[in-house]
Design an enzyme around this catalytic site. Structure first.
Site, short mmCIF file in Angstrom:
data_model
loop_
_atom_site.label_atom_id
_atom_site.label_comp_id
_atom_site.label_asym_id
_atom_site.label_seq_id
_atom_site.Cartn_x
_atom_site.Cartn_y
_atom_site.Cartn_z
N ARG A 262 0.86 -1.18 0.00
CA ARG A 262 0.00 0.00 0.00
C ARG A 262 0.90 1.23 0.00
NH1 ARG A 262 -2.34 1.15 5.51
NH2 ARG A 262 -0.69 2.71 5.41
N HIS A 266 -3.59 4.60 4.44
CA HIS A 266 -4.74 3.68 4.48
C HIS A 266 -5.95 4.37 3.83
CE1 HIS A 266 -7.79 0.93 5.77
NE2 HIS A 266 -8.40 1.91 6.39
N TYR A 275 3.83 5.48 11.65
CA TYR A 275 4.12 4.08 11.95
C TYR A 275 4.91 3.35 10.87
CZ TYR A 275 -0.03 3.44 8.98
OH TYR A 275 -0.92 3.49 7.94
C1 LIG Z 1 -15.77 -5.04 10.83
C2 LIG Z 1 -14.86 -3.86 10.77
N1 LIG Z 1 -13.92 -3.68 11.72
C3 LIG Z 1 -13.08 -2.62 11.65
C4 LIG Z 1 -13.17 -1.74 10.62
C5 LIG Z 1 -12.20 -0.55 10.53
N2 LIG Z 1 -11.25 -0.80 9.46
C6 LIG Z 1 -11.41 -0.25 8.25
S1 LIG Z 1 -10.21 -0.71 7.16
C7 LIG Z 1 -9.44 -1.66 8.33
C8 LIG Z 1 -8.18 -2.41 7.99
C9 LIG Z 1 -8.36 -3.42 6.92
O1 LIG Z 1 -7.12 -3.92 6.51
P1 LIG Z 1 -7.00 -4.93 5.31
O2 LIG Z 1 -8.04 -5.97 5.42
O3 LIG Z 1 -5.59 -5.38 5.26
O4 LIG Z 1 -7.37 -4.07 4.02
P2 LIG Z 1 -6.61 -2.79 3.41
O5 LIG Z 1 -7.30 -1.59 4.01
O6 LIG Z 1 -5.17 -2.89 3.79
O7 LIG Z 1 -6.85 -2.86 1.95
C10 LIG Z 1 -10.13 -1.61 9.54
C11 LIG Z 1 -9.71 -2.30 10.77
C12 LIG Z 1 -14.18 -1.93 9.65
N3 LIG Z 1 -14.33 -1.13 8.60
N4 LIG Z 1 -14.99 -3.02 9.74
#
Ligand SMILES: Cc1ncc(C[n+]2csc(CCOP(=O)(O)OP(=O)(O)O)c2C)c(N)n1
Ligand SMILES: [Mg+2]
Length: 366
Positions: A262, A266, A275
């Site tokens: 990435r 985020h 971080y």
């Molecule tokens: C059920 C839920 N828990 C927490 C969140 C908050 N949240 C949004 S994105 C994220 C991280 C996701 O990481 P990843 O699956 O690696 O996907 P990326 O964003 O890196 O593409 C979190 C914890 C959410 N949207 N839904």
């Protein structure tokens, strides 16, 4: 424990070596003529230019939020082209390159992140589901959809559609994605799970998220799985096509871990400088998916003119979307009350009236 490197045929320096791929992927690599690769490059490049402009639009106050896809274009473009139009795709929220190739106007992604629409597009029209922000929830929807395809097939054996679902490394820790794999394996669904391991779940590194390479987990569910270099568009295409064909031909679910990075934050609400190790970042930027394909294409004799014209096209494309977005204006505040229920509801009606009275109470118009 030491694990092998992810499978790759186009390395970070743009060297292509099909012999690194197993025999079952070779026919799909052989499909990749220069015209197809130029198309892949164009899609990756245009998505990146659009993506950067969308980040700027957020900073300029035109969007509530932006979710960058920068760095992850290769596996997305590859998977989109490997799928057939009647294969149904369930994205998470970062799959802008796939959305574009599926015929979604990226303007509709921006309208959504501006609050002008609650969905953005008609999923049935594109066989591309609306974005799902609830991490991992759509993996269950995907498995349910794929179970439905199996039922259709009982009535009509010629049905050979498949499903692809995309989520991130962080989502693999959610119950939903694991439950989705259990049902997929048990019911032998025609489905491909694609995990884009971009090394981060917001600020949590994948090394905390999983103590084994993510693709190995799938094998514990009885699902065949591979780990590939997701910044290599060629291997990503070949494997996505192979996995889709296995799934649609009765092989049951398949699992791909695409290792990528990435490059952006985020979302626009995040500050990775808090971080992210700058050395790690620099190393990953060297493995950029667009850069390596450009080196390869130039070595194959693709001329400067192609790259210059594409750059102009991409900028004009992004500028067109920007102009349409700005012309949209602010969404009506009433939409947040009127779309809660299918019919107007006394509770939301009262809330809407309260807000209107509150805003009217200010001397200055807000
Ligand atoms: C059920 C839920 N828990 C927490 C969140 C908050 N949240 C949004 S994105 C994220 C991280 C996701 O990481 P990843 O699956 O690696 O996907 P990326 O964003 O890196 O593409 C979190 C914890 C959410 N949207 N839904
Ligand atoms: Mg991630």
């Amino acid at each position: 424990m030491e694990y092998p490197e992810p499978l790759s045929v186009l390395d970070a320096q743009g060297n292509y070596d099909p012999n690194r791929a197993p025999a079952e992927l070779r026919p799909y690599l052989d499909e990749l003529g220069l015209d197809k690769l130029k198309q892949f490059f164009a899609d990756m490049y245009i998505t990146r230019v659009f993506d950067k402009d969308a980040s700027n639009l957020q900073r300029q106050g035109q969007l509530g939020l932006w979710i960058p896809s920068q760095g992850q274009e290769a596996v997305q473009v590859a998977a989109a082209y490997a799928s057939r139009p009647d294969d149904y795709i369930f994205p998470a929220y970062r799959e802008h390159a796939i959305a574009r190739i599926r015929g979604i106007d990226p303007f509709d992604i921006l309208r959504w992140l501006r609050g002008n629409t609650h969905g953005g597009w008609d999923p049935k029209k594109h066989n591309f589901h609306i974005y799902t922000v609830v991490i991992g929830a759509h993996a269950l929807h995907a498995t349910g959809y794929a179970m439905g395809i199996n039922l259709d097939r009982e009535k009509d054996p010629s049905v050979d559609k498949a499903v692809m679902v995309f989520y991130g490394d962080g989502a693999t820790s959610q119950g939903d994605t694991n439950e989705a794999m259990i049902f997929a394996a048990s019911y032998k669904t025609p489905q491909v799970f694609v995990v884009q391991n971009n090394q981060w779940a917001i600020s949590v590194p994948v090394t905390v998220q999983s103590k084994t390479p993510i693709y190995l987990r799938a094998q514990g569910f009885g699902i065949p799985s591979w780990q590939i270099d997701g910044n290599d568009v060629m291997v990503s295409y070949a494997l996505a096509k192979h996995a889709l064909n296995s799934a649609r031909n009765g092989g049951g679910p398949q699992f791909i871990e695409a290792v990528t990075y990435r490059q952006g934050a985020h979302t626009s609400s995040d500050d990775p400088t808090k971080y992210e190790d700058p050395e790690m970042r620099a190393e990953w930027l060297e493995k950029d998916p667009i850069k390596r394909l450009e080196i390869y294409l130039r070595a194959q004799g693709v001329e400067e003119e192609f790259f210059t014209a594409l750059d102009a096209e991409a900028k004009e494309y992004a500028a067109g979307i920007r102009a349409r977005l700005i012309a949209l204006g602010a969404p009506e505040t009433s939409t947040m009350f009127r779309n809660v229920y299918s019919e107007y509801h006394p509770v939301t009606e009262a809330q809407e009236k309260w807000l209107a009275d509150y805003e009217a109470s200010f001397e200055v118009e807000i």
